[in-house]
Design an enzyme around this catalytic site. Sequence first.
Site, PDB file in Angstrom:
ATOM      1  N   LYS A  38      69.912  23.169  40.617  1.00 45.32           N
ATOM      2  CA  LYS A  38      69.725  24.198  41.645  1.00 45.32           C
ATOM      3  C   LYS A  38      69.204  25.492  41.025  1.00 45.32           C
ATOM      4  O   LYS A  38      68.514  26.267  41.671  1.00 45.32           O
ATOM      5  CB  LYS A  38      71.052  24.443  42.360  1.00 45.32           C
ATOM      6  CG  LYS A  38      70.963  25.300  43.613  1.00 45.32           C
ATOM      7  CD  LYS A  38      72.310  25.294  44.328  1.00 45.32           C
ATOM      8  CE  LYS A  38      72.324  26.189  45.541  1.00 45.32           C
ATOM      9  NZ  LYS A  38      73.623  26.126  46.228  1.00 45.32           N
ATOM     10  N   ASP A  50      81.321  34.877  47.774  1.00 48.94           N
ATOM     11  CA  ASP A  50      81.042  33.469  47.481  1.00 48.94           C
ATOM     12  C   ASP A  50      80.579  33.313  46.037  1.00 48.94           C
ATOM     13  O   ASP A  50      79.431  33.607  45.713  1.00 48.94           O
ATOM     14  CB  ASP A  50      79.969  32.982  48.468  1.00 48.94           C
ATOM     15  CG  ASP A  50      79.587  31.516  48.256  1.00 48.94           C
ATOM     16  OD1 ASP A  50      80.093  30.890  47.299  1.00 48.94           O
ATOM     17  OD2 ASP A  50      78.778  31.005  49.046  1.00 48.94           O
ATOM     18  N   GLU A  52      74.876  30.318  52.618  1.00 49.16           N
ATOM     19  CA  GLU A  52      76.214  29.790  52.335  1.00 49.16           C
ATOM     20  C   GLU A  52      77.348  30.700  52.822  1.00 49.16           C
ATOM     21  O   GLU A  52      78.268  30.222  53.490  1.00 49.16           O
ATOM     22  CB  GLU A  52      76.336  29.474  50.841  1.00 49.16           C
ATOM     23  CG  GLU A  52      75.590  28.185  50.508  1.00 49.16           C
ATOM     24  CD  GLU A  52      75.137  28.074  49.065  1.00 49.16           C
ATOM     25  OE1 GLU A  52      75.567  28.895  48.239  1.00 49.16           O
ATOM     26  OE2 GLU A  52      74.339  27.171  48.764  1.00 49.16           O
ATOM     27  N   ASP A  75      76.182  20.936  52.183  1.00 49.87           N
ATOM     28  CA  ASP A  75      76.298  21.985  51.171  1.00 49.87           C
ATOM     29  C   ASP A  75      75.712  21.417  49.893  1.00 49.87           C
ATOM     30  O   ASP A  75      76.324  20.575  49.238  1.00 49.87           O
ATOM     31  CB  ASP A  75      77.782  22.352  50.992  1.00 49.87           C
ATOM     32  CG  ASP A  75      78.002  23.304  49.812  1.00 49.87           C
ATOM     33  OD1 ASP A  75      77.004  23.778  49.228  1.00 49.87           O
ATOM     34  OD2 ASP A  75      79.173  23.571  49.493  1.00 49.87           O
TER      35      ASP A  75
END
Lengths: 186, 612
Positions: free
Chosen positions: B78, B198, B176, B21
Amino acid sequence: MKYYEALGIEPRLALDLDALKKRFYELSREWHPDRFSRASASEQQKALDKTAVLNDAFRTLKEPVSRAEYFLEESGIPPSKNPPPELLEEMFELNEALEELRGTGFSLSSESDRLKPVPPQLIEAQKKYGKMLDEVAEQLDTLFKQHDEHRERAALQEIRGILDRRRYVANLMRDVEKELNVHVSN
Amino acid sequence: MSTFQIDFGGGVPASKIVGIDLGTTNSLVAVMDLTGPRILSGIVPSVVSVTDSGEVVAGSEAREMLLTHPERSVYSVKRLMGRGVDDIQEELKLFPFRVAPDKGVLKLEIGGKTMTPPEVSAHVLLKLKRDAEEALGAPVTQAVITVPAYFNDAQRQATKDAGRIAGLEVLRLVNEPTAAALAYGLDKRKQGVVAVYDLGGGTFDISILRLHDGIFEVMATNGDTHLGGDDIDNLLLRVALEDIQTEWGEDISSKPDAVQILRRAVIKAKEELSFVPQAAIDFSYGGRRYQREIPLDVYNKLIEPIVERTLGPCRECIKDAKVKVEDIDEVVLVGGSTRIPLVRSAVERLFRAKPHTELNPDEVVALGAAVQAGILSGDVQDQLLLDVTPLSLGIETMGGLVSKLIHRNSTIPASATEQFTTAVDGQRNVLIHVLQGERELVKDCRSLARFDLKDIAPQPAGAARIEVRFLIDANGILSVTAADLRTGKEHSVEVKPSYGLTDQQVEAMILESFDKAEDDFKERQVREARVEADTILSATDKARKNHEALATLSEEERAAIDRAVNELLVVYHCDDHLLIRAKIDQLNEATQRLAETIMNTAVAGMLRGTKL
């Protein structure tokens, strides 16, 4: 027809959705690239190509409308480009009504307007087009079965006419729903 | 030669594929065990720093450096993956990224080094890789990495590049929320509709899946790749900075170290507010102290607009999945930001269901990635993930319009073909512009790449027939092939990614790993090959004692086995595992029929046994 071949079934217009799904999942289990991650590059490519077509096929065939469109296209009967004349009047009227509503500044997306009652003409239009779409679905269903039994081109022509009509009704519905914002579930 | 292995046993365990992850704030690595997925080591903060001696460090060490040497550190990178210089201007206002003045590819300046976002991420991945190797006691070379479901092609490609730079073969990118569903779905529920909400450090995803008999079919996904806990931190930070300016009469926002210390104090208060009705921002700098109590209701008011921003994509997703709210059986919460009470209550209200929180929201994605790794390695059978592409793919047509070829929420792999022709007599090439997005105009969609169909044979306008195939693979990444329909010849396609690195650039960035793991790895491969050779040699030996079966073989077949045995023995002690494996394969093939014969006799014997 490539998509029917991908799913290993006879090219028919009336399909049993549950059987189609079952077939799709079986073939997915067999051919998904996940199953080939340690295979050779050429086998991986084959799995990728096969599942891509399988997914394209299932996506197209599971919905009666896209299925019929594909079937007609493959049979050399492309959709007509002109709107069905009987719907022209309808389209003008709706556009006018929508214009009018916009003119009053009413919008369901605005917080204050959401508290006001929804204009009745919108609800009516939504009902009407909804009913028309239901009728079209029923007609298609009947014609699909007819076609599969007799395999006549005339049936396909008739289906094309209905699909042309459906496309415009669907557009009308979309405009109404855009205005209604019905899917906002508060 | 599976029959042989079943017969005599002794397969060689393949090296482990890890699940990673790669988060905005934190990253984790997990692996699939016999009992299920397991986190391999502690949380690795997604922070990278360059030390005074020029060494690049990642993880906790870098997070500490972020406080002491903010100018040598970078976090939340990210947010920059797969993006161009032009489209990060908003981020630059909120994050202390220092963009190098390079033209073209986006690069960051960190402690005197310049690095692209994939390189920065690669250092986090390398840290995870080493942690995993230490925990497993074996080299790790293959990984499944998770990405936000709403990541576009360029962001996915950048993530894959990061893996390659870190020396990892990325076998799959998994979304994810889908990974989370896999982690939850283990033997839990056979049928049903599940929504996964999420909210992570920097990204928001919502996915709706249908589960049936081990198949996880994503029906629709939506999200925002720039919405997450970071936004709450920035909001609180801004409020605190203003407050401090009033109280101290000094603007400290231009002091990077002060801002980072305050940022940490703010995050601490935020985290506390998930469990207690009141928390304090407690900040000391330059001998001064600032304290501010924040009651939960004030905090809720502040963050409400951010939480509200997640609800639109949720409604869209429900609509696209063609389900009603009441059809959704379960809601799963993923990501650290879902600990926030206001987020939970918003989700509860929208989905009219109490969300699942049994698994640690920080770990569930990595656990799911490990499950997917298990699916790829074959350790996990009966489970299969059918994911979708989050964004529509189209090409530019006349008048700056986009013609959609693959619609969003199509199950991937997905493909589309389109025919192109020339507009002018003798035209030699056709330029194709590929875009991703839902809007109708080119300027509102995201440019993915431009393809030049070259070397078209000169012919009258409109005579050329070039078929272009767009293929989105199981990672959600696009590839393009073209064929001339008149000649049947494959056409050359030159890809110019709008944002991203070329293969050569990535190749040049691969972190030269003087890591001893690499040498270990080579040694291990040779060792493994020899173990496998031992197995098959002894199995062959045993089989050749079965005179009855041996008699069924022809003279040539027996000679082929002898030859293959000898050749394998010759290469056995060399240190080229590929050569050993080649000879193993040869012996495998030579003994195939012998193995089958023995197997059949054994089965026949067993059948007789049951009848009697």
